[in-house]
Motif scaffolding. Structure first.
Motif, PDB file in Angstrom:
ATOM      1  N   VAL A   1      -4.782  18.765  16.002  1.00 48.38           N
ATOM      2  CA  VAL A   1      -6.070  18.254  15.538  1.00 48.38           C
ATOM      3  C   VAL A   1      -6.779  17.526  16.680  1.00 48.38           C
ATOM      4  CG1 VAL A   1      -7.210  16.666  13.951  1.00 48.38           C
ATOM      5  CG2 VAL A   1      -5.286  18.043  13.155  1.00 48.38           C
ATOM      6  N   ALA A   2      -6.017  16.672  17.385  1.00 52.08           N
ATOM      7  CA  ALA A   2      -6.589  15.911  18.498  1.00 52.08           C
ATOM      8  C   ALA A   2      -7.110  16.839  19.591  1.00 52.08           C
ATOM      9  CB  ALA A   2      -5.533  14.972  19.075  1.00 52.08           C
ATOM     10  N   ARG A   3      -6.334  17.881  19.866  1.00 49.83           N
ATOM     11  CA  ARG A   3      -6.716  18.792  20.938  1.00 49.83           C
ATOM     12  C   ARG A   3      -8.019  19.526  20.575  1.00 49.83           C
ATOM     13  NH1 ARG A   3      -6.251  23.707  22.690  1.00 49.83           N
ATOM     14  NH2 ARG A   3      -5.500  24.447  20.691  1.00 49.83           N
ATOM     15  N   GLU A   4      -8.087  19.989  19.324  1.00 45.92           N
ATOM     16  CA  GLU A   4      -9.284  20.729  18.926  1.00 45.92           C
ATOM     17  C   GLU A   4     -10.500  19.829  18.806  1.00 45.92           C
ATOM     18  OE1 GLU A   4      -8.924  23.583  15.789  1.00 45.92           O
ATOM     19  OE2 GLU A   4      -7.013  24.324  16.575  1.00 45.92           O
ATOM     20  N   ALA A   5     -10.271  18.528  18.584  1.00 43.15           N
ATOM     21  CA  ALA A   5     -11.387  17.603  18.508  1.00 43.15           C
ATOM     22  C   ALA A   5     -11.892  17.226  19.903  1.00 43.15           C
ATOM     23  CB  ALA A   5     -10.975  16.345  17.741  1.00 43.15           C
ATOM     24  N   GLY A   6     -11.227  17.728  20.938  1.00 45.31           N
ATOM     25  CA  GLY A   6     -11.700  17.482  22.299  1.00 45.31           C
ATOM     26  C   GLY A   6     -11.222  16.184  22.907  1.00 45.31           C
TER      27      GLY A   6
ATOM     28  N   ALA B   1      -3.553  15.657  29.255  1.00 47.82           N
ATOM     29  CA  ALA B   1      -2.670  16.279  28.272  1.00 47.82           C
ATOM     30  C   ALA B   1      -1.275  15.672  28.345  1.00 47.82           C
ATOM     31  CB  ALA B   1      -2.605  17.789  28.498  1.00 47.82           C
ATOM     32  N   ASN B   2      -0.835  15.343  29.571  1.00 48.43           N
ATOM     33  CA  ASN B   2       0.463  14.702  29.746  1.00 48.43           C
ATOM     34  C   ASN B   2       0.527  13.345  29.074  1.00 48.43           C
ATOM     35  OD1 ASN B   2       2.563  16.062  31.003  1.00 48.43           O
ATOM     36  ND2 ASN B   2       1.510  16.017  32.967  1.00 48.43           N
ATOM     37  N   VAL B   3      -0.527  12.545  29.266  1.00 49.44           N
ATOM     38  CA  VAL B   3      -0.561  11.208  28.670  1.00 49.44           C
ATOM     39  C   VAL B   3      -0.437  11.302  27.153  1.00 49.44           C
ATOM     40  CG1 VAL B   3      -2.036   9.211  28.246  1.00 49.44           C
ATOM     41  CG2 VAL B   3      -1.864  10.150  30.535  1.00 49.44           C
ATOM     42  N   LEU B   4      -1.088  12.318  26.577  1.00 50.01           N
ATOM     43  CA  LEU B   4      -1.052  12.477  25.124  1.00 50.01           C
ATOM     44  C   LEU B   4       0.239  13.133  24.647  1.00 50.01           C
ATOM     45  CD1 LEU B   4      -4.713  13.642  24.436  1.00 50.01           C
ATOM     46  CD2 LEU B   4      -3.704  11.455  23.841  1.00 50.01           C
ATOM     47  N   GLY B   5       1.107  13.537  25.583  1.00 46.69           N
ATOM     48  CA  GLY B   5       2.360  14.161  25.190  1.00 46.69           C
ATOM     49  C   GLY B   5       2.214  15.628  24.817  1.00 46.69           C
ATOM     50  N   LEU B   6       1.115  16.255  25.265  1.00 51.08           N
ATOM     51  CA  LEU B   6       0.891  17.670  24.963  1.00 51.08           C
ATOM     52  C   LEU B   6       1.486  18.539  26.076  1.00 51.08           C
ATOM     53  CD1 LEU B   6      -2.812  17.250  23.917  1.00 51.08           C
ATOM     54  CD2 LEU B   6      -1.136  18.300  22.442  1.00 51.08           C
ATOM     55  N   GLY B   7       2.808  18.592  26.134  1.00 49.05           N
ATOM     56  CA  GLY B   7       3.471  19.316  27.220  1.00 49.05           C
ATOM     57  C   GLY B   7       3.010  20.753  27.360  1.00 49.05           C
ATOM     58  N   ASN B   8       2.910  21.475  26.236  1.00 49.85           N
ATOM     59  CA  ASN B   8       2.549  22.890  26.316  1.00 49.85           C
ATOM     60  C   ASN B   8       1.115  23.100  26.768  1.00 49.85           C
ATOM     61  OD1 ASN B   8       5.048  23.498  25.491  1.00 49.85           O
ATOM     62  ND2 ASN B   8       4.501  23.971  23.368  1.00 49.85           N
ATOM     63  N   ALA B   9       0.234  22.174  26.380  1.00 48.45           N
ATOM     64  CA  ALA B   9      -1.156  22.295  26.789  1.00 48.45           C
ATOM     65  C   ALA B   9      -1.326  21.899  28.244  1.00 48.45           C
ATOM     66  CB  ALA B   9      -2.035  21.421  25.900  1.00 48.45           C
TER      67      ALA B   9
ATOM     68  N   PHE C   1      -2.938   8.358  14.389  1.00 48.32           N
ATOM     69  CA  PHE C   1      -3.197   9.275  13.271  1.00 48.32           C
ATOM     70  C   PHE C   1      -4.619   9.065  12.748  1.00 48.32           C
ATOM     71  CE2 PHE C   1       0.324  11.754  11.304  1.00 48.32           C
ATOM     72  CZ  PHE C   1       1.200  11.632  12.355  1.00 48.32           C
ATOM     73  N   PHE C   2      -4.974   7.814  12.549  1.00 48.05           N
ATOM     74  CA  PHE C   2      -6.300   7.485  12.032  1.00 48.05           C
ATOM     75  C   PHE C   2      -7.382   7.998  12.980  1.00 48.05           C
ATOM     76  CE2 PHE C   2      -9.965   4.737  11.456  1.00 48.05           C
ATOM     77  CZ  PHE C   2     -10.086   4.717  10.078  1.00 48.05           C
ATOM     78  N   PHE C   3      -7.210   7.656  14.251  1.00 50.46           N
ATOM     79  CA  PHE C   3      -8.190   7.985  15.275  1.00 50.46           C
ATOM     80  C   PHE C   3      -8.331   9.504  15.441  1.00 50.46           C
ATOM     81  CE2 PHE C   3      -9.043   8.194  20.001  1.00 50.46           C
ATOM     82  CZ  PHE C   3     -10.384   7.860  19.869  1.00 50.46           C
ATOM     83  N   PHE C   4      -7.207  10.207  15.515  1.00 48.40           N
ATOM     84  CA  PHE C   4      -7.239  11.660  15.715  1.00 48.40           C
ATOM     85  C   PHE C   4      -7.912  12.364  14.532  1.00 48.40           C
ATOM     86  CE2 PHE C   4      -3.288  11.873  18.693  1.00 48.40           C
ATOM     87  CZ  PHE C   4      -4.043  11.286  19.683  1.00 48.40           C
ATOM     88  N   LEU C   5      -7.502  11.965  13.313  1.00 47.44           N
ATOM     89  CA  LEU C   5      -8.053  12.650  12.137  1.00 47.44           C
ATOM     90  C   LEU C   5      -9.539  12.354  11.979  1.00 47.44           C
ATOM     91  CD1 LEU C   5      -5.173  12.325   9.529  1.00 47.44           C
ATOM     92  CD2 LEU C   5      -5.962  14.360  10.732  1.00 47.44           C
ATOM     93  N   LEU C   6      -9.911  11.088  12.244  1.00 46.79           N
ATOM     94  CA  LEU C   6     -11.328  10.719  12.118  1.00 46.79           C
ATOM     95  C   LEU C   6     -12.166  11.498  13.134  1.00 46.79           C
ATOM     96  CD1 LEU C   6     -13.227   8.708  10.609  1.00 46.79           C
ATOM     97  CD2 LEU C   6     -13.070   7.284  12.652  1.00 46.79           C
ATOM     98  N   THR C   7     -11.715  11.518  14.396  1.00 43.23           N
ATOM     99  CA  THR C   7     -12.458  12.271  15.410  1.00 43.23           C
ATOM    100  C   THR C   7     -12.544  13.743  15.021  1.00 43.23           C
ATOM    101  OG1 THR C   7     -11.200  10.885  16.912  1.00 43.23           O
ATOM    102  CG2 THR C   7     -12.759  12.392  17.905  1.00 43.23           C
ATOM    103  N   GLY C   8     -11.433  14.277  14.532  1.00 49.23           N
ATOM    104  CA  GLY C   8     -11.418  15.673  14.113  1.00 49.23           C
ATOM    105  C   GLY C   8     -12.473  15.950  13.056  1.00 49.23           C
ATOM    106  N   MET C   9     -12.548  15.049  12.054  1.00 50.82           N
ATOM    107  CA  MET C   9     -13.548  15.191  10.988  1.00 50.82           C
ATOM    108  C   MET C   9     -14.957  15.132  11.564  1.00 50.82           C
ATOM    109  SD  MET C   9     -12.484  15.565   7.887  1.00 50.82           S
ATOM    110  CE  MET C   9     -13.689  14.837   6.781  1.00 50.82           C
TER     111      MET C   9
END
Lengths: 199, 178
Positions: free
Chosen positions: A57-62, A98-106, B18-26
């Motif tokens: 979700v975080a990745r797709e939200a940019g 991506a590393n900081v966020l722990g997104l190893g594959n990305a 979790f809050f921040f990621f989901l909110l930004t996603g929305m």
């Protein structure tokens, strides 16, 4: 190295057990530990799925892009020889974010892209450039915000407070990154001056 | 002060993210539910993929410990380890960490299971596993991808970073949990 370490643990273990008269324990341990390992992984599945789901979700939200914007000034400082508009710098920043966020594959595709771009700036194609060394130092020592997998292991093992290690991890990765990059800075200034001195 | 700050970060990090990621996603109009499920499927695969590494390491470490090998090593290195406050049990983890992430995870998990996640060894193993990267792997892959054969100081610095992060993990664990 990996092979050697693994084999010497087992061979050494069997020899020492024979010496200590504990050889029957070895058989028992071999069998029990194999199934125990599988049980742990089963407990881990839920947490790994949960965390990678939320990261997607975080990745797709940019968010990687957002973090990259914050890290730009730092990258300019660390890679003075890379022109500010060069695509190498962008790939480096995306990889570290991506590393900081722990997104190893990305992180890996950005990392390989960064190496490809840095190679274009490299005067000696078979030897690592200064920028490459700095990049790999930053990459391997990179700060981790949430060590999600190990938190999952702690939950699976029934910890009373599985996240209590987050702060400590940030501290440990932070000191490692700062010291390693400082060492890299001194290393390159020292060798550059010596190199020029000889010329 | 440092203790308090780090404890607060630990406490808030997960819910806040979790809050921040989901909110930004929305707000960014990401199909959040679909994205989550897609990521979760990937997480499931990762968890299954590490099973063989886990088995390999559980077996090796447990055999070595039950044989009395670990006592031998810790007895031998006791003066040095005691000086730095390092439990001998984490040495295989420190050695494996730069080589293979999944194997190191196997060792860390075994330590956490055996000594308990809230024991000193369990906490130290958690921090160590969480704080360094697989230096050899990354350096080989990255340099290999562009055909570089002379690594110069990159490997030395990567291993230096691993050492710093190991010592720093020991220090902060003593300070927070010791």
């Amino acid at each position: 190295m990996l092979n050697l370490l693994w084999v010497s643990l087992i061979l050494g273990g069997i020899l020492i057990a024979a010496w200590n008269g504990r050889i029957s324990l070895v058989t028992e341990t071999l069998f029990n530990s194999a199934s125990e390992a599988v049980y742990v992984c089963f407990d881990l599945i839920g947490l790994m799925a949960l965390w990678l789901g939320i990261l997607e979700v975080a990745r797709e939200a940019g968010l990687v892009r957002f973090l990259a914007k914050l890290m730009r000034p730092l990258a300019r400082l660390l890679f003075p020889e890379v022109p500010p508009e060069h695509p190498a710098l962008g790939a480096i920043i995306m990889n570290l974010s991506a590393n900081v966020l722990g997104l190893g594959n990305a992180a890996t595709p950005f990392g390989l892209k960064a190496m490809e771009e840095l190679q274009k700036l490299n005067p000696r194609p078979d030897t690592a450039s200064d920028a490459m060394c700095t990049f790999l130092t930053a990459n391997t020592s990179c700060v981790t915000l949430i060590p999600a997998t190990i938190i999952g292991v702690r939950v699976a093992a029934g910890s009373r407070n599985p996240v209590e290690i987050v702060g400590a991890t940030i501290f440990a990765t932070g000191t490692a990154m700062v010291l390693a990059l400082t060492a890299d800075y001194f290393w390159r200034t020292f060798f550059r001056s010596r190199f020029w001195g000889r010329k | 002060m440092l203790e308090y700050l780090l404890a607060q970060i630990s406490k808030w990090a997960i819910p806040a993210l979790f809050f921040f990621f989901l909110l930004t996603g929305m707000l960014r109009r990401v199909p959040v539910y679909e994205a989550f499920v897609r990521g979760a499927a990937e997480g499931f695969q990762t968890a299954v993929k590490i099973i063989p590494y886990m088995i390999a390491m559980f077996v090796a470490i447990k055999v070595f410990r039950v044989s009395g090998g670990m006592d031998l090593v810790s007895g031998f290195l006791a003066p040095l380890l005691n000086f730095f406050g390092i439990p001998a049990e984490v040495l295989p983890l420190a050695m494996m960490r730069p080589l293979s992430g999944s194997s190191a995870l196997g060792i860390a998990t075994e330590l956490i299971k055996t000594y308990g996640p809230d024991s000193f060894i369990g906490r130290l193993a958690s921090v160590m596993q969480g704080s360094t990267d697989t230096t050899f792997f990354i350096i080989t892959i990255y340099f290999g991808s562009v055909g570089i054969r002379h690594y110069r100081h990159a490997l030395a610095l990567g291993l230096f970073a691993d050492l710093v992060s190991f010592m720093s993990s020991v220090y902060i664990c003593h300070r927070l949990f010791g």
